[in-house]
Design a protein around this motif. Structure first.
Motif, PDB file in Angstrom:
ATOM      1  N   LEU A 183       1.002  -1.177   0.187  1.00 46.90           N
ATOM      2  CA  LEU A 183      -0.081  -0.197   0.122  1.00 46.90           C
ATOM      3  C   LEU A 183       0.885   1.047   0.112  1.00 46.90           C
ATOM      4  N   LEU A 184       0.600   2.207  -0.946  1.00 44.55           N
ATOM      5  CA  LEU A 184       1.520   3.374  -0.916  1.00 44.55           C
ATOM      6  C   LEU A 184       0.322   4.459  -0.716  1.00 44.55           C
ATOM      7  N   LEU A 185       0.536   5.330   0.255  1.00 49.99           N
ATOM      8  CA  LEU A 185      -0.358   6.101   0.824  1.00 49.99           C
ATOM      9  C   LEU A 185       0.019   7.573   1.027  1.00 49.99           C
ATOM     10  N   GLY A 186      -0.601   8.668   0.223  1.00 51.93           N
ATOM     11  CA  GLY A 186      -0.263   9.943   0.176  1.00 51.93           C
ATOM     12  C   GLY A 186      -1.188  10.813   0.755  1.00 51.93           C
ATOM     13  N   GLY A 187      -0.734  11.924   1.549  1.00 56.03           N
ATOM     14  CA  GLY A 187      -1.598  12.794   2.073  1.00 56.03           C
ATOM     15  C   GLY A 187      -0.915  14.245   2.377  1.00 56.03           C
ATOM     16  N   ARG A 188      -1.618  15.213   2.712  1.00 53.48           N
ATOM     17  CA  ARG A 188      -1.100  16.345   2.841  1.00 53.48           C
ATOM     18  C   ARG A 188      -0.081  16.449   4.236  1.00 53.48           C
ATOM     19  N   SER A 189      -0.464  15.850   5.028  1.00 48.22           N
ATOM     20  CA  SER A 189      -0.033  15.765   6.448  1.00 48.22           C
ATOM     21  C   SER A 189      -0.129  14.488   7.179  1.00 48.22           C
ATOM     22  N   CYS A 190       0.240  14.429   8.353  1.00 52.79           N
ATOM     23  CA  CYS A 190      -0.031  13.310   9.052  1.00 52.79           C
ATOM     24  C   CYS A 190      -1.254  12.840   9.115  1.00 52.79           C
ATOM     25  N   THR A 191      -1.809  14.006   9.527  1.00 59.49           N
ATOM     26  CA  THR A 191      -3.396  13.694  10.096  1.00 59.49           C
ATOM     27  C   THR A 191      -4.294  13.300   8.960  1.00 59.49           C
ATOM     28  N   ASP A 192      -3.902  13.319   7.619  1.00 62.59           N
ATOM     29  CA  ASP A 192      -4.502  12.590   6.202  1.00 62.59           C
ATOM     30  C   ASP A 192      -4.171  11.359   6.041  1.00 62.59           C
ATOM     31  N   ILE A 193      -3.360  10.630   6.760  1.00 63.68           N
ATOM     32  CA  ILE A 193      -3.236   9.154   6.767  1.00 63.68           C
ATOM     33  C   ILE A 193      -3.838   8.472   7.449  1.00 63.68           C
ATOM     34  N   LEU A 194      -4.733   7.752   7.017  1.00 65.50           N
ATOM     35  CA  LEU A 194      -5.666   6.716   7.741  1.00 65.50           C
ATOM     36  C   LEU A 194      -5.507   5.273   7.719  1.00 65.50           C
ATOM     37  N   ALA A 195      -5.800   4.572   8.591  1.00 71.30           N
ATOM     38  CA  ALA A 195      -5.990   3.189   8.511  1.00 71.30           C
ATOM     39  C   ALA A 195      -4.846   2.362   8.369  1.00 71.30           C
ATOM     40  N   VAL A 196      -3.407   2.803   8.425  1.00 70.71           N
ATOM     41  CA  VAL A 196      -2.310   2.262   8.469  1.00 70.71           C
ATOM     42  C   VAL A 196      -2.419   0.793   9.072  1.00 70.71           C
ATOM     43  N   THR A 197      -2.801   0.957  10.554  1.00 69.86           N
ATOM     44  CA  THR A 197      -2.641  -0.323  11.306  1.00 69.86           C
ATOM     45  C   THR A 197      -3.338  -1.270  10.806  1.00 69.86           C
ATOM     46  N   GLU A 198      -5.005  -0.828  10.112  1.00 68.41           N
ATOM     47  CA  GLU A 198      -5.860  -1.904   9.740  1.00 68.41           C
ATOM     48  C   GLU A 198      -5.035  -2.800   8.577  1.00 68.41           C
ATOM     49  N   PHE A 199      -4.477  -2.091   7.666  1.00 65.49           N
ATOM     50  CA  PHE A 199      -3.738  -2.721   6.469  1.00 65.49           C
ATOM     51  C   PHE A 199      -2.602  -3.424   7.044  1.00 65.49           C
ATOM     52  N   GLU A 200      -1.671  -2.924   8.004  1.00 74.03           N
ATOM     53  CA  GLU A 200      -0.852  -3.681   8.633  1.00 74.03           C
ATOM     54  C   GLU A 200      -1.205  -5.207   9.259  1.00 74.03           C
ATOM     55  N   ARG A 201      -2.333  -5.031   9.789  1.00 74.28           N
ATOM     56  CA  ARG A 201      -2.942  -6.282  10.437  1.00 74.28           C
ATOM     57  C   ARG A 201      -3.037  -7.376   9.246  1.00 74.28           C
ATOM     58  N   LEU A 202      -3.099  -6.925   8.088  1.00 74.59           N
ATOM     59  CA  LEU A 202      -3.605  -7.930   6.988  1.00 74.59           C
ATOM     60  C   LEU A 202      -2.395  -8.514   6.481  1.00 74.59           C
ATOM     61  N   GLY A 203      -1.296  -7.853   7.019  1.00 74.66           N
ATOM     62  CA  GLY A 203       0.180  -8.184   6.390  1.00 74.66           C
ATOM     63  C   GLY A 203       0.696  -7.685   5.226  1.00 74.66           C
ATOM     64  N   VAL A 204      -0.081  -6.504   5.101  1.00 71.70           N
ATOM     65  CA  VAL A 204       0.272  -5.587   3.742  1.00 71.70           C
ATOM     66  C   VAL A 204       1.492  -4.602   4.241  1.00 71.70           C
ATOM     67  N   GLU A 205       2.142  -4.522   3.252  1.00 74.01           N
ATOM     68  CA  GLU A 205       3.483  -3.458   3.246  1.00 74.01           C
ATOM     69  C   GLU A 205       3.026  -2.173   3.132  1.00 74.01           C
ATOM     70  N   THR A 206       3.402  -1.245   4.300  1.00 78.43           N
ATOM     71  CA  THR A 206       2.695   0.013   3.785  1.00 78.43           C
ATOM     72  C   THR A 206       3.865   1.091   3.882  1.00 78.43           C
ATOM     73  N   TYR A 207       3.853   2.079   2.658  1.00 79.66           N
ATOM     74  CA  TYR A 207       4.653   3.139   2.360  1.00 79.66           C
ATOM     75  C   TYR A 207       3.927   4.516   2.580  1.00 79.66           C
ATOM     76  N   VAL A 208       4.210   5.381   3.172  1.00 78.78           N
ATOM     77  CA  VAL A 208       3.676   6.715   3.331  1.00 78.78           C
ATOM     78  C   VAL A 208       4.591   7.878   2.791  1.00 78.78           C
ATOM     79  N   ALA A 209       3.727   8.795   2.092  1.00 78.12           N
ATOM     80  CA  ALA A 209       4.292  10.129   1.643  1.00 78.12           C
ATOM     81  C   ALA A 209       3.507  11.109   1.983  1.00 78.12           C
ATOM     82  N   THR A 210       4.030  12.125   2.640  1.00 78.47           N
ATOM     83  CA  THR A 210       3.327  13.459   2.924  1.00 78.47           C
ATOM     84  C   THR A 210       3.900  14.589   2.299  1.00 78.47           C
ATOM     85  N   ASP A 211       3.088  15.491   2.029  1.00 81.47           N
ATOM     86  CA  ASP A 211       3.558  16.908   1.209  1.00 81.47           C
ATOM     87  C   ASP A 211       4.633  17.468   2.158  1.00 81.47           C
ATOM     88  N   ASP A 212       4.193  17.586   3.507  1.00 87.07           N
ATOM     89  CA  ASP A 212       4.767  18.363   4.579  1.00 87.07           C
ATOM     90  C   ASP A 212       5.791  17.559   5.278  1.00 87.07           C
TER      91      ASP A 212
END
Ligand SMILES: Cc1cc2nc3c(=O)[nH]c(=O)nc-3n(C[C@H](O)[C@H](O)[C@H](O)COP(=O)(O)OP(=O)(O)OC[C@H]3O[C@@H](n4cnc5c(N)ncnc54)[C@H](O)[C@@H]3O)c2cc1C
Ligand code: FES
Length: 287
Positions: A149-178
């Motif tokens: 999962l590659l998740l983008g958002g303006r800021s950390c508060t726009d990044i949602l549900a990472v834990t739910e994906f990680e519980r499925l065993g999904v590798e998660t990569y996050v990028a934020t504008d700031d």
């Protein structure tokens, strides 16, 4: 598709401006497909007049504390407060009535001869665009795909549900504008790198239109299959008002080719749609 009056089970704040609404939804765990949506009438009266469309985040069965009581099917909507209707939604309490029309539309195509479950799947979400990707990740993991999962958002508060994906065993990569969470910059940069590493991956994306345009360009260059979930302004949600049409691949002034986002989508194979060229206007408009 069912049109029912049902009740709110919970309405939890996830982050500033984002909430998770649990609704009693009989048969949704069996019926709802990844990528489908519902139309919600939030209040008893006619303010707001129109139902609002929301993606189905997840479905499940709630076991009661009392084993004598029947378990209850539910569905979750994750919503961002943007206007009148979503502001009213924040006041919903357990037991309040809402009207639920759904599940609606065509979800992600999985497991067919043309869209077999891929070995590697890259899911790209921009902000609230993460919503339809959760059930998709569940299905892909069940079918044996390696899901990132590659998740983008303006800021950390726009990044949602990472834990739910990680519980499925999904590798998660996050990028934020700031740069307040994950790497600083656009999620599409992460996609370019991951496609370089996994050149045979299938890509699934949902988010704002500029992000989807960039994702489509990157996937075309890399010859990677892409499915996108679109958001359009919707009045009816069932193909009656034609308020949600987008241009299909064959569209031109002489040959109108429109697709109904609520009936034929919201998920499309990217090859079905007309995409802008890199100067911002559609190729068809330039002719
Ligand atoms: C298939 C589909 C799935 C969706 N899933 C989700 C979801 O899971 N979570 C979520 O938070 N939102 C989702 N949306 C968007 C959601 O429907 C709107 O945010 C909501 O209708 C806004 O209602 P409102 O009364 O608060 O805003 P309004 O007062 O009606 O409008 C406030 C602002 O939001 C803009 N807006 C309204 N609807 C949309 C829309 N559909 N797309 C883009 N901008 C819009 C308006 O142009 C205006 O600028 C989805 C939309 C579609 C079509
Ligand atoms: S929202 Fe009415 S036709 Fe799609």
């Amino acid at each position: 598709m069912k049109d029912i009056r049902t009740s709110v089970l919970y309405n939890r704040k996830m982050a500033p401006g984002y909430y998770c609404l649990g609704i009693a939804a009989p048969d949704y765990p069996a019926l709802a497909q990844a990528g489908q949506f519902v139309m919600l009438r939030i209040t008893q009266g006619y303010d707001p007049l129109l139902r609002r469309p929301f993606g189905i985040f997840r479905t499940g069965v709630l076991e009661g504390a009392n084993p004598q009581l029947p378990a209850q099917d539910y569905m979750e909507v994750v919503y961002k407060v943007v206007g009148h209707g979503t502001r009213l939604m924040t006041h919903l309490n357990p037991g309040d009535e809402v009207s639920l029309l759904g599940p609606l539309g065509e979800g992600f195509r999985l497991g067919s001869s043309t869209h077999a479950a891929p070995q590697d799947a890259l899911l790209v979400g921009g902000g609230i665009g993460v919503v339809p990707l959760f059930m998709l990740a569940q299905r892909l993991v069940e079918q044996g795909s390696r899901v990132r999962l590659l998740l983008g958002g303006r800021s950390c508060t726009d990044i949602l549900a990472v834990t739910e994906f990680e519980r499925l065993g999904v590798e998660t990569y996050v990028a934020t504008d700031d740069g307040t969470l994950g790497e600083e910059g656009l999620v599409t940069r992460v996609l370019e790198r991951k496609l370089h590493k996994y050149p045979y991956a299938c890509v699934f994306a949902c988010g704002p239109m500029p992000m989807l345009n960039a994702v489509e360009h990157i996937c075309t260059q890399a010859q990677a299959p892409l499915q996108v979930s679109l958001e359009a302004l919707m009045a009816c949600g069932v193909g009656a008002c034609l308020g949600c049409v987008v241009k299909g691949r064959e569209h031109s002034t002489h040959h109108p080719d429109y697709l109904c986002t609520c009936k034929q989508g919201p998920v499309f194979d990217a090859r079905e749609l007309s995409w802008p060229d890199r100067t911002g206007s559609t190729v068809e408009e330039q002719k």
